[in-house]
Design a protein around this motif. Structure first.
Motif, PDB file in Angstrom:
ATOM      1  N   THR A  53       0.763  -1.140  -0.041  1.00 61.83           N
ATOM      2  CA  THR A  53      -0.040  -0.073  -0.004  1.00 61.83           C
ATOM      3  C   THR A  53       0.861   1.255  -0.080  1.00 61.83           C
ATOM      4  N   PRO A  54       0.307   2.423  -0.563  1.00 62.83           N
ATOM      5  CA  PRO A  54       1.129   3.470  -0.329  1.00 62.83           C
ATOM      6  C   PRO A  54       1.765   3.983   1.057  1.00 62.83           C
ATOM      7  N   GLU A  55       0.950   3.413   2.264  1.00 62.12           N
ATOM      8  CA  GLU A  55       1.575   3.892   3.482  1.00 62.12           C
ATOM      9  C   GLU A  55       2.658   2.739   3.734  1.00 62.12           C
ATOM     10  N   GLU A  56       2.376   1.618   3.393  1.00 63.79           N
ATOM     11  CA  GLU A  56       3.848   0.477   3.577  1.00 63.79           C
ATOM     12  C   GLU A  56       4.928   1.179   2.631  1.00 63.79           C
ATOM     13  N   ARG A  57       4.655   1.623   1.411  1.00 61.65           N
ATOM     14  CA  ARG A  57       5.683   2.067   0.607  1.00 61.65           C
ATOM     15  C   ARG A  57       6.451   3.081   1.209  1.00 61.65           C
ATOM     16  N   ARG A  58       5.666   4.074   2.076  1.00 66.99           N
ATOM     17  CA  ARG A  58       6.456   5.089   2.835  1.00 66.99           C
ATOM     18  C   ARG A  58       7.366   4.468   3.933  1.00 66.99           C
ATOM     19  N   ARG A  76       9.900  -3.950  -3.809  1.00 71.30           N
ATOM     20  CA  ARG A  76       8.833  -3.495  -2.795  1.00 71.30           C
ATOM     21  C   ARG A  76       8.271  -2.052  -3.110  1.00 71.30           C
ATOM     22  N   GLU A  77       9.185  -1.156  -3.251  1.00 63.23           N
ATOM     23  CA  GLU A  77       8.844   0.320  -3.757  1.00 63.23           C
ATOM     24  C   GLU A  77       8.087   0.306  -5.003  1.00 63.23           C
ATOM     25  N   ALA A  78       8.394  -0.367  -5.894  1.00 72.05           N
ATOM     26  CA  ALA A  78       7.955  -0.216  -7.198  1.00 72.05           C
ATOM     27  C   ALA A  78       6.563  -0.802  -7.296  1.00 72.05           C
ATOM     28  N   ARG A  79       6.502  -2.195  -6.460  1.00 71.06           N
ATOM     29  CA  ARG A  79       5.087  -2.742  -6.572  1.00 71.06           C
ATOM     30  C   ARG A  79       4.030  -1.881  -5.621  1.00 71.06           C
ATOM     31  N   ALA A  80       4.608  -1.022  -5.006  1.00 69.44           N
ATOM     32  CA  ALA A  80       3.467  -0.320  -4.172  1.00 69.44           C
ATOM     33  C   ALA A  80       2.803   0.440  -5.043  1.00 69.44           C
ATOM     34  N   ALA A  81       3.414   1.136  -6.101  1.00 75.22           N
ATOM     35  CA  ALA A  81       3.032   2.233  -7.082  1.00 75.22           C
ATOM     36  C   ALA A  81       2.370   1.367  -8.360  1.00 75.22           C
ATOM     37  N   GLY A  82       2.579   0.275  -8.329  1.00 77.58           N
ATOM     38  CA  GLY A  82       1.890  -0.396  -9.244  1.00 77.58           C
ATOM     39  C   GLY A  82       2.820  -0.847 -10.543  1.00 77.58           C
TER      40      GLY A  82
END
Length: 479
Positions: A317-322, A463-469
């Motif tokens: 999720t965006p929060e998890e990515r942050r 991990r970061e990339a998958r959070a954004a789609g």
């Protein structure tokens, strides 16, 4: 090494027999062995082992209460002085007390001490034979007679070289038999690392022998040996400190690997790739060590990320990515007080910055990003693409390099990318499976072909990339 292989036991037995044969002539009646000199030199050699043997003595010298101090492996001046002063069989005897008193770091202790005693006895015996052949005892002078300089340097150099060669040959032999190494690997690098230290000890041994034979007697030799011993002790302290640094780094990396099982081994490989790039750039040795530390510890901030986020299957999720994107700052905070890391701390903080300013945590651009961070960023992305994980298959090295080159200038420093390409063409690269699973499932979706995208389609942590789609041509790396 708890069990000594049979071949190693045979080698140790042969060395002990040869050492006994080399010392026997000095013990026979009528040998005219100069026992006073033998006993003094043997006692002096053994005395050099006391700080290593007794913690209280080590503390008295300012050293730590634990860990080995300089043993016979770092202080050979006394033995080389014996090789210059004494007949071969008598010189071999001087090596035995110190070798038997030397600390043993790993079991089994008895075979290790026996091997060390035989090895040193044979080395001193061979060195003394060369010194006798080149008439070193006469060249040293006696009493008021002055040494025959510069001729005395010739037998001294030959004596030290012989001592070094015998020790190196025996060291390689025991490595080949005890550790079951190929012969080439067992001897690789031993001689090169030994020549300079043995040359220094040979000169100290020469000065000791000259003073010993002078009208001032053996007491004067201590004026050479004491500062020499202190310098060797300081050198051993340096190596002990380096070993502590390595242990600290290993502990941190193991903690990260345990927490994030998906990228096990990734840190070590990033350190190796960072070192390849730094060498290609011509960095000096102290900087090479720092950049290796930076590569190994670049993801130490994962320790501050919740395990449920690191091990989550599926998109973040965006929060998890942050949360994930905080790991460089967590890592920098964790290592801030570790002084020996130096500039490696800035690489830990900035290895996710991009040349075009679209990275994190601070959005630095171009050469605002520290050089070490630019090195580690390329090494990190390269290993992410070429490693097989439980959730993605590795790309070929050539494909990974092509992707790095495509993103050079926007995400990566072109100079670092070019350096990695040159290093890989010269040295190659060995990829490994880093996931816990022994078989790797097929990726959930095929990677898209490189193409235009709103942002540069650069290798970035999955991990970061998958959070954004979905992102085109990005390696799947967790944090």
């Amino acid at each position: 090494m708890m069990v000594v292989p049979r071949s190693a036991r045979v080698l140790i037995g042969c060395a002990l027999l040869a050492a006994a044969a080399s010392t026997l002539p000095a013990l026979l009646p009528g040998a005219h062995t100069p026992w006073r000199t033998v006993l003094l030199l043997a006692a002096l050699s053994a005395l050099c082992e006391l700080p290593a043997r007794h913690p209280r003595a080590a503390r008295a010298l300012g050293g730590p209460a634990e860990g080995p101090a300089p043993g016979p492996g770092s202080f050979f001046a006394v033995l080389l002085a014996a090789a210059l002063l004494l007949p071969p069989s008598a010189a071999a005897l001087t090596a035995l007390p110190g070798a038997l008193l030397a600390p043993v770091e790993r079991p089994p202790a008895a075979p290790r001490r026996a091997w060390r005693a035989a090895q040193l006895a044979l080395a001193v015996w061979a060195a003394a034979h060369v010194g006798q052949f080149l008439q070193c005892p006469g060249a040293l002078g006696r009493g008021p007679d002055t040494p025959d300089f510069p001729y005395v340097l010739l037998p001294t150099g030959a004596t030290a070289l012989t001592f070094c060669l015998v020790l190196t040959a025996l060291d390689g032999a025991i490595r080949a038999t005890a550790e079951q190494l190929p012969a080439r690997a067992a001897w690789r690098g031993l001689l090169g690392r030994s020549l300079a230290p043995h040359a220094v000890h040979g000169l100290a041994g020469l000065m000791t022998a000259v003073l010993w034979r002078s009208s001032y007697g053996p007491v004067a030799a201590l004026f050479v040996l004491l500062p020499m011993y202190i310098s060797c002790w300081g050198f051993a302290q340096y190596h002990r400190e380096r070993a502590a640094h390595q242990a600290t780094i290993r502990a941190l990396v193991q903690a990260v690997d345990i927490k994030d099982r998906y990228t096990r081994g990734h840190s070590e490989r990033v350190g190796r790739a960072s070192l390849l790039i730094a060498r290609e750039l011509g960095m000096d040795e102290p900087r090479l060590e720092v950049v290796r530390f930076a590569g190994i510890l670049h993801d130490v901030g994962k320790l501050g990320v919740p395990t449920r986020v690191l091990r989550k299957d599926g998109p973040l999720t965006p929060e998890e990515r942050r949360i994930i994107e905080l790991h460089p700052e967590y890592g920098h905070e964790m290592v801030r007080g570790i002084a020996f890391l130096g500039e490696a701390r800035t690489a830990i903080l900035h290895h996710h910055e991009r040349m075009d300013g679209s990275g994190y945590p601070y959005g630095l651009k171009g050469h605002q990003i520290p050089e070490y961070a630019r090195v580690v960023a390329v090494a990190d992305a390269f290993d992410a693409m070429t490693s097989t994980r439980s959730y993605s298959r590795a790309r070929p090295v050539g494909t990974a390099l092509a992707e790095l080159e495509r993103c050079a200038g926007s995400q990566f420093d072109p100079r670092m990318v070019a350096a990695l390409g040159r290093a890989l063409r010269r040295h190659g690269w060995q990829t490994e499976v880093t996931a816990d699973e022994t078989t790797v499932p097929a990726p959930r979706a095929p990677a898209a072909r490189p193409g235009p995208a709103p942002a540069p389609a650069a290798p970035a942590p999955g991990r970061e990339a998958r959070a954004a789609g979905p992102q085109p041509a990005r390696p799947q790396e967790r944090a």
